[in-house]
Design an enzyme around this catalytic site. Sequence first.
Site, short mmCIF file in Angstrom:
data_model
loop_
_atom_site.label_atom_id
_atom_site.label_comp_id
_atom_site.label_asym_id
_atom_site.label_seq_id
_atom_site.Cartn_x
_atom_site.Cartn_y
_atom_site.Cartn_z
N GLU A 116 49.40 54.50 -66.76
CA GLU A 116 48.15 53.85 -67.17
C GLU A 116 48.02 53.52 -68.65
OE1 GLU A 116 44.82 56.14 -65.84
OE2 GLU A 116 45.13 55.60 -63.77
N GLU B 279 47.82 56.81 -57.32
CA GLU B 279 46.58 57.60 -57.41
C GLU B 279 45.49 56.89 -56.65
OE1 GLU B 279 45.15 58.81 -61.33
OE2 GLU B 279 47.21 59.13 -62.01
C1 BGP Z 1 43.43 58.45 -64.00
C2 BGP Z 1 44.41 59.42 -64.59
C3 BGP Z 1 44.36 60.79 -64.01
C4 BGP Z 1 42.99 61.25 -63.58
C5 BGP Z 1 42.19 60.17 -62.88
C6 BGP Z 1 40.74 60.51 -62.66
O1 BGP Z 1 43.07 57.52 -64.95
O2 BGP Z 1 45.72 58.95 -64.46
O3 BGP Z 1 45.02 61.66 -64.89
O4 BGP Z 1 42.35 62.00 -64.48
O5 BGP Z 1 42.23 58.96 -63.58
O6 BGP Z 1 40.02 60.27 -63.82
P1 BGP Z 1 38.92 61.22 -64.36
O7 BGP Z 1 39.57 62.55 -64.49
O8 BGP Z 1 38.49 60.65 -65.65
O9 BGP Z 1 37.84 61.20 -63.34
#
Ligand code: BGP
Length: 465
Positions: A164, A371
């Site tokens: 990302e 994800e």
């Molecule tokens: C993505 C990341 C993850 C994770 C997820 C959820 O951007 O790759 O590491 O954290 O988002 O985001 P958040 O934890 O801000 O809800």
Amino acid sequence: MSQFPEHFLWGAATAAYQVEGGFDADGKGPSIWDIFAHQPGATYQGTNGDVAVDHYHRFREDVALMAEMGMQSYRFSISWPRLLPKGRGEVNEAGVAFYSELIDALLEHNIEPMITLYHWDLPQALQDEGGWEMRSTAEAFVEYARLCYERYGSRVKLWATFNETIVFIGHGYVTGSHPPAVKDPARAIQACHHVFVAHALAVKAFRESGIKGQIGFVNVLQPHTPLTDSPEDKAAAALADGIYTHWLYDPVLKGEYPAELVSQTQALWGVPRFAPGDDSLLKENIGDFIGLNYYRRETVVANNEETQLKANHSGERNSGHEFGFKGLFKFVRNPNGVYTDWDWEIWPQGLTDGIMQIKARYGDVPIYITENGLGAKDPIIDGEIVDDARIDYLRMHVDAMEEAMRQGADVRGYYPWSFIDLLSWLNGYQKQYGFVYVDHHAGLARKRKKSFFWYQKLIASRGEQ
Ligand code: BGP
């Protein structure tokens, strides 16, 4: 009929800083997140990953839970400063051994490892030299990548270089909410270019290493829908899509920047400076797949108001989520949308559409959904974690992914975020994503949630359940 072939990988994901803990154990060096999260006010209620959910010490127990759930693949990241405490040079053998044992434990349970080399925890020593703004960081990254190939390459087939760019570069150098907390788009553009250079160099080194596997890049997939049919809102949504998607996908899937967008934004933040040879380096080292992280879409209007970069980190609905750049675009609430407590719109159709847009622009590139998940404060009823909302979210997104496959997309695996409850970078431990609950009042004890059993059945029935 199910679209999921036998070799389709049902997995789940995590990242080193968010699960491991052991932030200074056994010779690990500090990362930029170790330093940043210790600064007052940097994160929600001062939470940090010093201990996280102690996966560093409990990985065997965690891998046993993965196996019990039926996971066929596990996406995790390696902490660069655990292997190379100063970012380059001296190797910390204890750190190398940790991942080696983790990989062996996964393979013993027939779980295919998918390694992310960089999930944001840059060694602080490299940040002290200028971090991603320096080309030398790209060179150090390749040294680190080579070490990983050498030590793990005979056992690991699936590799991703970066996770990302929009988030770690965007928040690191534009909003300033991630380390190194800079607010300067021109610096972001150059840092981002060095990430693409590092990716291309690591792809080249991967191919030279002779590893029998695949290497790719992981990006956020975030569709943007104009609020109205006005030409201004449509243009603002197209610009947001261009910045969030084309700017970050074209260099790794086509080996070049989107020329039109570069000239459109030149006056705002300049253009990336190329070193001699970068052009062919990017073109000749396209990865084998693209990983897509999909959570939500944004509804967009044209914006002439002052830049506001506030996000909801408390999990209280409508608590000041205002995100917009003057003269470019602003994200607003979709009046018909369904939202999470963190004001993220739930929009499964966006996963189908997004995958099909990737296919239309980049051809038949293999895709992994690296994800996808719901961040929520899970209800506990009579001691059980009844996360029905997560089950609904995941079910709808599995269907949306399957629809894209029906339409001809080459999707090869699904990795919900996250295997276990973990640290959310800026939102602490209250924003839960896992199939496995972690009790922070009972020595980090693990407990299976309702979604654990749901996903177990889904995997066993290959997506039918
Ligand atoms: C993505 C990341 C993850 C994770 C997820 C959820 O951007 O790759 O590491 O954290 O988002 O985001 P958040 O934890 O801000 O809800």
